[in-house]
Design an enzyme around this catalytic site. Structure first.
Site, PDB file in Angstrom:
ATOM      1  N   ASP A 127       1.038  -1.181  -0.006  1.00 12.51           N
ATOM      2  CA  ASP A 127       0.160   0.104   0.125  1.00 12.51           C
ATOM      3  C   ASP A 127       0.943   1.146   0.034  1.00 12.51           C
ATOM      4  OD1 ASP A 127      -2.389  -1.561   0.220  1.00 12.51           O
ATOM      5  OD2 ASP A 127      -2.367  -1.492   2.385  1.00 12.51           O
ATOM      6  N   ASP A 145      -7.098  -1.461  -4.324  1.00 10.41           N
ATOM      7  CA  ASP A 145      -8.187  -0.984  -3.481  1.00 10.41           C
ATOM      8  C   ASP A 145      -9.265   0.054  -4.167  1.00 10.41           C
ATOM      9  OD1 ASP A 145      -7.017  -2.731  -1.480  1.00 10.41           O
ATOM     10  OD2 ASP A 145      -5.821  -1.127  -0.836  1.00 10.41           O
TER      11      ASP A 145
END
Length: 190
Positions: A127, A145
Protein backbone atom coordinates in the site's frame (compact mmCIF):
# COMPACT_ATOMS: atom_id res chain seq x y z
CA UNK A 1 -9.44 -15.03 -40.19
CA UNK A 2 -13.07 -14.54 -39.17
CA UNK A 3 -12.55 -16.62 -36.01
CA UNK A 4 -9.55 -14.51 -34.98
CA UNK A 5 -11.45 -11.29 -35.68
CA UNK A 6 -14.46 -12.58 -33.74
CA UNK A 7 -12.24 -13.59 -30.81
CA UNK A 8 -10.60 -10.14 -30.57
CA UNK A 9 -13.95 -8.42 -30.95
CA UNK A 10 -15.44 -10.51 -28.12
CA UNK A 11 -12.40 -9.75 -25.92
CA UNK A 12 -12.74 -6.04 -26.63
CA UNK A 13 -16.45 -5.92 -25.83
CA UNK A 14 -16.05 -8.12 -22.76
CA UNK A 15 -13.74 -5.47 -21.29
CA UNK A 16 -11.23 -8.15 -20.29
CA UNK A 17 -8.59 -5.81 -21.72
CA UNK A 18 -9.61 -3.18 -19.14
CA UNK A 19 -9.12 -5.64 -16.27
CA UNK A 20 -5.69 -6.56 -17.64
CA UNK A 21 -4.64 -2.90 -18.07
CA UNK A 22 -5.79 -1.99 -14.53
CA UNK A 23 -4.05 -5.08 -13.10
CA UNK A 24 -0.81 -4.07 -14.83
CA UNK A 25 -1.13 -0.49 -13.55
CA UNK A 26 -1.72 -1.83 -10.03
CA UNK A 27 1.29 -4.13 -10.13
CA UNK A 28 3.59 -1.51 -11.68
CA UNK A 29 2.66 1.12 -9.10
CA UNK A 30 3.25 -1.40 -6.31
CA UNK A 31 6.63 -2.29 -7.79
CA UNK A 32 7.46 1.42 -8.02
CA UNK A 33 6.44 1.90 -4.37
CA UNK A 34 8.54 -1.13 -3.34
CA UNK A 35 11.66 0.11 -5.16
CA UNK A 36 11.27 3.72 -3.99
CA UNK A 37 10.22 2.83 -0.41
CA UNK A 38 8.34 6.13 -0.35
CA UNK A 39 7.74 8.39 2.54
CA UNK A 40 6.90 11.55 0.61
CA UNK A 41 4.55 14.42 1.31
CA UNK A 42 2.89 15.61 -1.91
CA UNK A 43 0.39 18.00 -0.32
CA UNK A 44 1.13 18.83 3.34
CA UNK A 45 -1.51 17.57 5.77
CA UNK A 46 -3.43 15.94 2.90
CA UNK A 47 -1.69 13.58 0.44
CA UNK A 48 1.38 11.42 1.06
CA UNK A 49 3.06 8.49 -0.63
CA UNK A 50 3.93 6.11 2.17
CA UNK A 51 5.21 2.59 1.51
CA UNK A 52 3.67 0.06 3.91
CA UNK A 53 2.88 -3.66 3.94
CA UNK A 54 -0.63 -4.68 4.92
CA UNK A 55 -0.96 -8.29 6.05
CA UNK A 56 -4.70 -7.87 6.55
CA UNK A 57 -7.64 -6.68 4.48
CA UNK A 58 -9.17 -3.19 4.42
CA UNK A 59 -8.25 -1.18 7.53
CA UNK A 60 -5.93 -4.11 8.43
CA UNK A 61 -8.81 -6.34 9.54
CA UNK A 62 -7.80 -10.00 9.75
CA UNK A 63 -4.19 -8.82 10.15
CA UNK A 64 -1.70 -11.65 9.75
CA UNK A 65 -4.08 -14.02 7.95
CA UNK A 66 -2.42 -13.84 4.54
CA UNK A 67 -3.25 -17.42 3.53
CA UNK A 68 -6.92 -17.06 4.41
CA UNK A 69 -7.14 -13.70 2.64
CA UNK A 70 -5.35 -15.08 -0.45
CA UNK A 71 -7.85 -17.96 -0.63
CA UNK A 72 -10.79 -15.58 -0.16
CA UNK A 73 -9.39 -13.27 -2.89
CA UNK A 74 -8.97 -16.20 -5.27
CA UNK A 75 -12.49 -17.51 -4.59
CA UNK A 76 -14.00 -14.03 -5.04
CA UNK A 77 -11.96 -13.51 -8.22
CA UNK A 78 -13.16 -16.81 -9.69
CA UNK A 79 -16.75 -16.07 -8.59
CA UNK A 80 -16.62 -12.73 -10.41
CA UNK A 81 -15.40 -14.43 -13.58
CA UNK A 82 -18.10 -17.14 -13.34
CA UNK A 83 -20.84 -14.55 -12.69
CA UNK A 84 -19.57 -12.44 -15.57
CA UNK A 85 -19.72 -15.45 -17.91
CA UNK A 86 -23.14 -16.64 -16.70
CA UNK A 87 -24.73 -13.19 -17.00
CA UNK A 88 -22.83 -12.00 -20.08
CA UNK A 89 -26.02 -11.60 -22.14
CA UNK A 90 -27.82 -9.67 -19.40
CA UNK A 91 -25.05 -7.13 -18.73
CA UNK A 92 -24.86 -3.80 -20.50
CA UNK A 93 -21.50 -2.20 -21.31
CA UNK A 94 -21.43 -0.19 -18.07
CA UNK A 95 -21.89 -3.30 -15.90
CA UNK A 96 -19.22 -5.13 -17.92
CA UNK A 97 -16.81 -2.26 -17.24
CA UNK A 98 -17.61 -2.39 -13.50
CA UNK A 99 -17.03 -6.17 -13.43
CA UNK A 100 -13.63 -5.61 -15.11
CA UNK A 101 -12.65 -2.89 -12.61
CA UNK A 102 -13.63 -4.98 -9.57
CA UNK A 103 -11.93 -8.05 -11.01
CA UNK A 104 -8.68 -6.15 -11.59
CA UNK A 105 -8.64 -4.98 -7.98
CA UNK A 106 -9.43 -8.41 -6.62
CA UNK A 107 -6.67 -10.13 -8.59
CA UNK A 108 -4.22 -7.28 -7.91
CA UNK A 109 -4.41 -7.80 -4.17
CA UNK A 110 -4.53 -11.60 -4.60
CA UNK A 111 -1.18 -11.51 -6.41
CA UNK A 112 0.38 -9.64 -3.48
CA UNK A 113 -1.15 -11.92 -0.87
CA UNK A 114 -0.21 -15.13 -2.65
CA UNK A 115 3.19 -14.29 -4.10
CA UNK A 116 4.79 -11.28 -2.37
CA UNK A 117 6.73 -13.39 0.13
CA UNK A 118 8.15 -15.51 -2.70
CA UNK A 119 9.07 -12.53 -4.88
CA UNK A 120 10.16 -9.87 -2.36
CA UNK A 121 10.82 -11.86 0.81
CA UNK A 122 8.21 -9.76 2.64
CA UNK A 123 4.64 -10.73 3.33
CA UNK A 124 1.74 -8.38 2.70
CA UNK A 125 -0.07 -6.27 0.16
CA UNK A 126 1.91 -3.18 -0.86
CA UNK A 127 0.00 0.00 0.00
CA UNK A 128 1.28 3.52 -0.66
CA UNK A 129 -1.51 6.10 -1.18
CA UNK A 130 -1.99 7.91 2.12
CA UNK A 131 -4.53 10.66 2.79
CA UNK A 132 -4.55 12.80 5.91
CA UNK A 133 -7.44 14.99 7.01
CA UNK A 134 -6.23 17.19 9.85
CA UNK A 135 -5.08 14.76 12.53
CA UNK A 136 -6.95 11.82 11.00
CA UNK A 137 -4.83 9.55 8.83
CA UNK A 138 -6.92 7.49 6.42
CA UNK A 139 -5.63 3.91 6.02
CA UNK A 140 -2.96 3.60 3.34
CA UNK A 141 -4.23 1.92 0.16
CA UNK A 142 -3.29 1.08 -3.45
CA UNK A 143 -4.68 1.06 -7.01
CA UNK A 144 -6.33 -2.35 -6.51
CA UNK A 145 -8.18 -1.00 -3.46
CA UNK A 146 -9.37 1.96 -5.54
CA UNK A 147 -10.65 -0.42 -8.24
CA UNK A 148 -12.51 -2.59 -5.74
CA UNK A 149 -14.01 0.31 -3.79
CA UNK A 150 -15.04 2.48 -6.73
CA UNK A 151 -16.25 -0.53 -8.70
CA UNK A 152 -18.47 -1.85 -5.91
CA UNK A 153 -19.79 1.56 -4.85
CA UNK A 154 -20.60 2.53 -8.43
CA UNK A 155 -22.27 -0.83 -9.02
CA UNK A 156 -24.42 -0.41 -5.90
CA UNK A 157 -25.45 3.12 -6.89
CA UNK A 158 -26.26 1.84 -10.37
CA UNK A 159 -28.36 -1.02 -8.98
CA UNK A 160 -30.25 1.33 -6.64
CA UNK A 161 -30.87 3.66 -9.57
CA UNK A 162 -32.13 0.77 -11.71
CA UNK A 163 -34.43 -0.33 -8.87
CA UNK A 164 -35.74 3.22 -8.43
CA UNK A 165 -36.49 3.55 -12.16
CA UNK A 166 -38.19 0.14 -12.14
CA UNK A 167 -40.32 1.11 -9.12
CA UNK A 168 -41.35 4.35 -10.85
CA UNK A 169 -42.33 2.44 -14.01
CA UNK A 170 -44.27 -0.14 -11.99
CA UNK A 171 -46.01 2.57 -9.99
CA UNK A 172 -46.84 4.45 -13.21
CA UNK A 173 -48.19 1.27 -14.78
CA UNK A 174 -50.36 0.56 -11.73
CA UNK A 175 -51.72 4.12 -11.84
CA UNK A 176 -52.45 3.78 -15.53
CA UNK A 177 -54.23 0.46 -14.96
CA UNK A 178 -56.23 2.01 -12.11
CA UNK A 179 -57.20 4.97 -14.33
CA UNK A 180 -58.33 2.61 -17.09
CA UNK A 181 -60.37 0.60 -14.58
CA UNK A 182 -61.98 3.82 -13.29
CA UNK A 183 -62.87 4.86 -16.84
CA UNK A 184 -64.32 1.41 -17.57
CA UNK A 185 -66.35 1.55 -14.35
CA UNK A 186 -67.58 5.03 -15.19
CA UNK A 187 -68.57 4.04 -18.74
CA UNK A 188 -70.36 0.91 -17.46
CA UNK A 189 -72.45 2.94 -15.00
CA UNK A 190 -73.55 5.36 -17.74
Amino acid sequence: MDKVKKFFKSCFYSYAWLAIVLLIVDQLTKLWALKAAWDLTLIPNFLHLTYVRNTGAAWSIFDGNMTLLAVVSAVVGVAIIVARILYRHKLNAFKKILFAVILAGTWGNFIDRAFSKLVTGEEGVIDFIHFQFGRYHFPVFNVADICITLGILTYLVYLFREEYVMMKKTKGAKQTNAEIKEEDDASNTN
